[in-house]
Design a protein around this motif. Structure first.
Motif, PDB file in Angstrom:
ATOM      1  N   GLN A 109      -8.289   7.622   2.017  1.00 50.20           N
ATOM      2  CA  GLN A 109      -8.845   6.305   2.387  1.00 50.20           C
ATOM      3  C   GLN A 109      -8.117   5.234   1.593  1.00 50.20           C
ATOM      4  O   GLN A 109      -7.919   5.356   0.377  1.00 50.20           O
ATOM      5  CB  GLN A 109     -10.348   6.259   2.084  1.00 50.20           C
ATOM      6  CG  GLN A 109     -11.002   4.911   2.361  1.00 50.20           C
ATOM      7  CD  GLN A 109     -12.468   4.880   1.922  1.00 50.20           C
ATOM      8  OE1 GLN A 109     -12.954   5.861   1.349  1.00 50.20           O
ATOM      9  NE2 GLN A 109     -13.150   3.794   2.187  1.00 50.20           N
ATOM     10  N   TYR A 110      -7.681   4.172   2.305  1.00 45.57           N
ATOM     11  CA  TYR A 110      -6.973   3.070   1.654  1.00 45.57           C
ATOM     12  C   TYR A 110      -7.630   1.751   2.066  1.00 45.57           C
ATOM     13  O   TYR A 110      -7.611   1.386   3.246  1.00 45.57           O
ATOM     14  CB  TYR A 110      -5.493   3.054   2.066  1.00 45.57           C
ATOM     15  CG  TYR A 110      -4.758   4.349   1.801  1.00 45.57           C
ATOM     16  CD1 TYR A 110      -4.082   4.559   0.612  1.00 45.57           C
ATOM     17  CD2 TYR A 110      -4.761   5.354   2.770  1.00 45.57           C
ATOM     18  CE1 TYR A 110      -3.393   5.758   0.390  1.00 45.57           C
ATOM     19  CE2 TYR A 110      -4.084   6.542   2.549  1.00 45.57           C
ATOM     20  CZ  TYR A 110      -3.405   6.737   1.356  1.00 45.57           C
ATOM     21  OH  TYR A 110      -2.735   7.917   1.143  1.00 45.57           O
ATOM     22  N   ARG A 111      -8.205   1.050   1.096  1.00 39.77           N
ATOM     23  CA  ARG A 111      -8.776  -0.275   1.385  1.00 39.77           C
ATOM     24  C   ARG A 111      -7.670  -1.303   1.230  1.00 39.77           C
ATOM     25  O   ARG A 111      -7.056  -1.418   0.164  1.00 39.77           O
ATOM     26  CB  ARG A 111      -9.943  -0.594   0.450  1.00 39.77           C
ATOM     27  CG  ARG A 111     -11.136   0.344   0.678  1.00 39.77           C
ATOM     28  CD  ARG A 111     -12.370  -0.150  -0.040  1.00 39.77           C
ATOM     29  NE  ARG A 111     -13.498   0.727   0.212  1.00 39.77           N
ATOM     30  CZ  ARG A 111     -14.269   0.669   1.286  1.00 39.77           C
ATOM     31  NH1 ARG A 111     -14.031  -0.256   2.207  1.00 39.77           N
ATOM     32  NH2 ARG A 111     -15.275   1.526   1.455  1.00 39.77           N
ATOM     33  N   LEU A 143       1.334   5.142   0.279  1.00 44.38           N
ATOM     34  CA  LEU A 143       0.645   6.324   0.777  1.00 44.38           C
ATOM     35  C   LEU A 143       0.995   7.529  -0.083  1.00 44.38           C
ATOM     36  O   LEU A 143       2.099   7.631  -0.641  1.00 44.38           O
ATOM     37  CB  LEU A 143       1.046   6.607   2.236  1.00 44.38           C
ATOM     38  CG  LEU A 143       0.844   5.447   3.232  1.00 44.38           C
ATOM     39  CD1 LEU A 143       1.277   5.873   4.622  1.00 44.38           C
ATOM     40  CD2 LEU A 143      -0.601   4.996   3.238  1.00 44.38           C
ATOM     41  N   VAL A 155       0.861  -1.172   0.000  1.00 46.92           N
ATOM     42  CA  VAL A 155       0.000   0.000   0.000  1.00 46.92           C
ATOM     43  C   VAL A 155       0.907   1.235   0.000  1.00 46.92           C
ATOM     44  O   VAL A 155       1.734   1.418   0.913  1.00 46.92           O
ATOM     45  CB  VAL A 155      -0.930   0.016   1.223  1.00 46.92           C
ATOM     46  CG1 VAL A 155      -1.765   1.292   1.242  1.00 46.92           C
ATOM     47  CG2 VAL A 155      -1.802  -1.216   1.242  1.00 46.92           C
ATOM     48  N   GLN A 184      -4.667  11.111  -1.079  1.00 46.66           N
ATOM     49  CA  GLN A 184      -5.644  10.058  -0.772  1.00 46.66           C
ATOM     50  C   GLN A 184      -5.964  10.048   0.714  1.00 46.66           C
ATOM     51  O   GLN A 184      -5.050  10.141   1.555  1.00 46.66           O
ATOM     52  CB  GLN A 184      -5.106   8.687  -1.212  1.00 46.66           C
ATOM     53  CG  GLN A 184      -6.160   7.599  -1.223  1.00 46.66           C
ATOM     54  CD  GLN A 184      -5.645   6.328  -1.894  1.00 46.66           C
ATOM     55  OE1 GLN A 184      -4.585   6.352  -2.550  1.00 46.66           O
ATOM     56  NE2 GLN A 184      -6.383   5.235  -1.734  1.00 46.66           N
ATOM     57  N   ASN A 205      -4.401  -5.669  -1.161  1.00 43.68           N
ATOM     58  CA  ASN A 205      -2.969  -5.682  -0.855  1.00 43.68           C
ATOM     59  C   ASN A 205      -2.624  -6.658   0.263  1.00 43.68           C
ATOM     60  O   ASN A 205      -1.485  -6.688   0.726  1.00 43.68           O
ATOM     61  CB  ASN A 205      -2.522  -4.278  -0.444  1.00 43.68           C
ATOM     62  CG  ASN A 205      -2.850  -3.234  -1.491  1.00 43.68           C
ATOM     63  OD1 ASN A 205      -3.872  -2.584  -1.414  1.00 43.68           O
ATOM     64  ND2 ASN A 205      -1.988  -3.102  -2.502  1.00 43.68           N
ATOM     65  N   ILE A 246       3.011  -1.456   4.092  1.00 39.50           N
ATOM     66  CA  ILE A 246       2.575  -0.067   3.863  1.00 39.50           C
ATOM     67  C   ILE A 246       3.822   0.788   3.666  1.00 39.50           C
ATOM     68  O   ILE A 246       4.688   0.860   4.563  1.00 39.50           O
ATOM     69  CB  ILE A 246       1.732   0.443   5.045  1.00 39.50           C
ATOM     70  CG1 ILE A 246       0.491  -0.469   5.236  1.00 39.50           C
ATOM     71  CG2 ILE A 246       1.321   1.894   4.828  1.00 39.50           C
ATOM     72  CD1 ILE A 246      -0.328  -0.144   6.454  1.00 39.50           C
ATOM     73  N   THR A 285      -9.496  -0.887   6.528  1.00 43.28           N
ATOM     74  CA  THR A 285      -9.391   0.391   5.827  1.00 43.28           C
ATOM     75  C   THR A 285      -8.512   1.339   6.641  1.00 43.28           C
ATOM     76  O   THR A 285      -8.660   1.424   7.872  1.00 43.28           O
ATOM     77  CB  THR A 285     -10.778   1.025   5.627  1.00 43.28           C
ATOM     78  OG1 THR A 285     -11.642   0.089   4.993  1.00 43.28           O
ATOM     79  CG2 THR A 285     -10.672   2.284   4.780  1.00 43.28           C
TER      80      THR A 285
END
Length: 801
Positions: free
Chosen positions: A42-44, A36, A34, A40, A48, A96, A179
């Protein structure tokens, strides 16, 4: 050509399958991190993630790291990871990466409030790890971030790469939609959720209070089930949405962990509500029994869950829910075909619920985009469902009210018609009552005559009903014997509802007449206590049968006269024949003796005299019977009563009849009693009776058989009984054979009997204040008995010489 194309297609599919099987299997290394960025919010994490299923739940963090290095983690590639109902522990891994020059503070949300245990190992740049815990195992006050879902706060350093190892344990539905949120975006999301949930719970609470109020006033079981269903739905949804865990039972871990049991309550109450609302017993009785069975399965699952774990209960509840939903959907269609208005509301409500559930499923599968409608599809569908069902209940109540109003109007009209019909029937009954030939009456509990019809007054010789009621106050005055009436009252008090018999009554002028009286207790008087509260205790009917009894008596007398006349005719013919035979024998042997007197020996003359003597004795016996008969008819028999023993008279007759008995090889069993059988009797006459009975028994007993004689004492009487081994007596002749000139129809022997012996014996016994009777023995043969009192009341009368 077509077959060749099929072969080529099949070959191509096989080659494609081989290529797919030979292709290298993807591992965790193929999962993209993921990344960053500054724009953005919001990260679902689903696409991943890679995961590992720990079926026994015994993997440590070190072993999980080794499993990741060994390539045992599987790429998830799903937006919302879900693995159904399982007891396995799942590990998830995600990388991440923060390529920015500044740190990133994000919130990690697990949108599955039912997760029991969450452990997150946070590793940055392979320098070590820290651990965070969460889930229902912790009190909400111990959570890092207060939210309806499970929340964790992370800070990602600039130009860093962070690994997260997440351990999920639930023992139920396994799903970990993860999330990452910017804090501002998360706050906006929470505000929207609060608005939607406020609408959702506001509608449910409003419907709960509204329907509970209606239930209190109507006491309708459909409202009862619906109120319980709404309450269980609210509690369950508070748990499912995490609201209850966040605000209400945040310190109660047991309720948080076991709140899934509320789903069982929802299924049971919804089944009860649906059965009542759709009237399944009427529209689909066979399917209704299946619904009841499903309810028992749900209860069975709850019980088993206490011993075998919650997983079994969840699976049973899921299967029962699916089966019940399909059945109820079909029953609603059947009910609509049967013109049920309620079923229409129910059908549309289910469509809304299923549509909302389908929208959420399609959103989770990635088919539909995420928005307010798709995310909250189940909530919108549930809200629409309960609203429609509530409207349907209201419509049902209105329908019932309208039906009751129509029923009341119809009842009023029917009541008026009934009253008019009743009046007509009453007039007809009064007409029948007043014109009835039978006398009809009603009496009170104290036997007072309180009602009568004209026929009854006329029957007893009164001028009118009023005259009769004024004169014959007590009904007992109408009976010749008070005991007849008292007997009927006793039977009625003993709860016999109906009595019927023939008794003599007394008319007003004192004349007697016979009538059939029927008395019964009115059906509305259920017990003696109830009867005491009613003015009418019993009612009855009197029918004059005097003419009938006179006719029956005339017919009986005629029948007796005919039989007596026939018996006398038969008797005269029989006696004439019996007299002729000994006379002919006497005259014949006397003539032979005279004609052969000079030529025959003394021995021959003696044999002639012996035959003459036998015939003379037989003739004398017949003449004596005839003389006794004439004395009976003229009441000319006189008795000489003395104290004699009945056993002595019996022994005398047995010895006297010894030669006759021995000639037929018949034995007589008699044991004289061990008590004193001394009584007042004319010994000669009683011996005559015993002689008749013994001779009768010998005639009817087969050769080589036995006759039994006994004497018993019963109170102040002595009973003599003799049993033969003959053909018995027809049941309808046991009394008739004591009449004059009558013999049993089974007497087929030509034994010289006149048919007077039993008649004479009966007269003698009755003159001794005794009784004589005959009956059949259960083992065969007949038993003749007579009983005599120990003392005679009449004075001793000497027989005339």
């Amino acid at each position: 050509m077509r077959k060749g194309l099929i072969k080529k297609s099949g070959l191509g599919l096989m080659l494609l399958l081989l290529v797919l099987l030979s292709a290298p299997t993807s591992d965790a290394s193929s999962v993209q991190p993921v990344v960053l960025n500054s724009d953005q919010v919001q990260y679902r994490l689903g696409p991943n993630l890679s995961y590992y299923e720990d079926k026994k739940g015994d993997f440590s963090f070190q072993k999980i790291k080794q499993a990741l290095q060994a390539g045992q983690f599987i790429p998830l590639e799903k937006r919302n990871p879900s693995f159904g109902y399982t007891n396995s522990v799942y590990w998830a891994h995600v990388v991440i990466r923060n390529p920015l020059q500044t740190k990133k503070e994000l919130l990690l949300e697990l949108a599955h409030p039912f997760m029991k245990s969450i452990t997150i190992y946070h590793m940055a740049d392979e320098k070590g790890f820290s651990k965070k815990t969460g889930g229902l195992q912790l009190r909400r006050t111990e959570q890092e971030v207060s939210s309806r879902n499970h929340m964790f706060s992370f800070t990602f350093a600039p130009m860093s790469e962070t690994r997260l190892f997440m351990r999920f344990e639930n023992g139920g539905p396994m799903s970990f939609p993860l999330t990452l949120w910017e804090s501002n975006a998360f706050i906006n999301k929470v505000d929207l959720e609060r608005l939607i949930l406020g609408i959702f719970y506001g509608v449910f609470f409003a419907l709960l209070i509204y329907n509970f109020t209606i239930f209190i006033s109507l006491k309708d079981k459909s409202y009862f089930y619906y109120v319980i269903f709404l309450g269980a739905m609210i509690l369950y949804q508070l748990s499912a949405d995490g609201i209850g865990y966040q605000y209400f039972w945040k310190a109660n871990q047991w309720f948080s962990v076991n709140s899934i049991l509320l789903w069982n309550v929802i299924i049971l109450t919804y089944l009860g509500f649906s059965r009542s609302f759709l009237e399944t017993k009427i529209h689909a009785p066979k399917l209704d029994k299946i619904l009841i069975t499903i309810g028992y399965f749900v209860l069975f699952g709850i019980i088993l869950s206490q011993f075998l774990g919650m997983m079994l209960n969840l699976k049973i509840a899921l299967y029962c829910q699916i089966t019940a939903t399909l059945l109820l959907f079909w029953i609603s269609i059947i009910s609509i075909r049967n013109q049920s208005r309620s079923a229409k509301f129910y059908f549309v409500a289910m469509i809304f619920l299923l549509t909302g559930s389908l929208i959420t499923l399609l959103k989770n599968a990635g088919v539909l985009p995420q928005n307010v409608i798709t995310i909250w599809g189940v909530h919108w569908g549930s809200t629409a469902e309960v609203l429609l069902l509530s409207v349907g209940l209201a419509d049902r109540i209105n329908t019932i009210k309208n039906e009751r109003l129509l029923a009341q109007k119809s009842a009023i009209a029917n009541k008026q018609l009934y009253i008019e019909t009743l009046k007509k029937a009453e007039r007809r009954v009064n007409q029948i009552f007043n014109n009835a030939v039978e006398g009809i009456f009603q009496i009170s509990r104290d036997n007072q005559l309180i009602f009568a019809n004209p026929a009854l007054a006329d029957l007893f010789g009164y001028e009118s009903v009023e005259d009769m009621l004024a004169s014959a106050v007590n009904i007992q005055e109408l009976f010749e014997q008070n005991s007849d009436f008292q007997m009927s009252v006793k039977r009625l008090i003993d709860n016999q509802r109906y009595v019927n018999y023939e008794v003599p009554f007394i008319k007003k002028n004192g004349d007697l007449f016979y009538a059939t009286v029927s008395i019964q207790v009115p059906t509305e008087n259920q017990s003696l206590d109830d009867r005491a509260e009613h003015k009418v205790f019993a009612e009855g009917m009197v029918l004059d049968i005097t003419d009938r009894r006179l006719l029956e008596k005339t017919e009986r007398d005629l029948e007796v006269a005919v039989k007596a006349n026939q018996a006398k005719t038969d008797f005269l013919a029989h006696v004439t024949h019996e007299l002729r035979n000994p006379l002919q024998s006497i005259l014949g042997y006397a003539g032979l003796g005279v004609s052969r007197f000079k030529n025959i020996t003394s021995e021959k003359i003696l044999s002639y005299f012996a035959e003459i003597t036998t015939s003379g004795n037989r003739l004398l016996r017949l003449i004596n019977d005839l003389l006794d008969l004439s004395k009976l008819e003229a009441n000319g028999i006189k008795y000489n009563f003395t104290k004699e023993r009945l056993s002595v008279a019996t022994s005398f007759v047995i010895k006297e009849m010894d030669s006759i008995r021995a000639a037929r090889s018949i034995s007589i069993r008699f044991n004289p009693p061990d008590f004193n059988d001394l009584l007042d009797m004319d010994a000669e006459k009683i011996i005559q009776v015993i002689r008749n009975l013994v001779a009768n028994a010998i005639r009817f007993t087969n050769q080589n058989d036995t006759i039994d004689i006994s004497i018993e004492k019963k109170n102040a009487e002595y009973q003599f009984s003799i049993r033969d081994r003959g053909v018995g007596i027809p049941e309808d002749e046991t009394e008739l054979i004591f009449d004059r000139f009558v013999q049993s129809s089974r007497n087929k022997k030509n034994d010289g009997g006149t048919g007077l012996g039993l008649s004479i014996s009966k007269k003698i016994i009755e003159d001794h204040s005794g009784t004589i009777w005959a009956e059949n023995h259960q083992s065969g043969g007949a038993v003749f008995s007579f009983s005599l009192p120990e003392s005679q009341k009449q004075p001793v009368i000497l027989e005339d010489p």
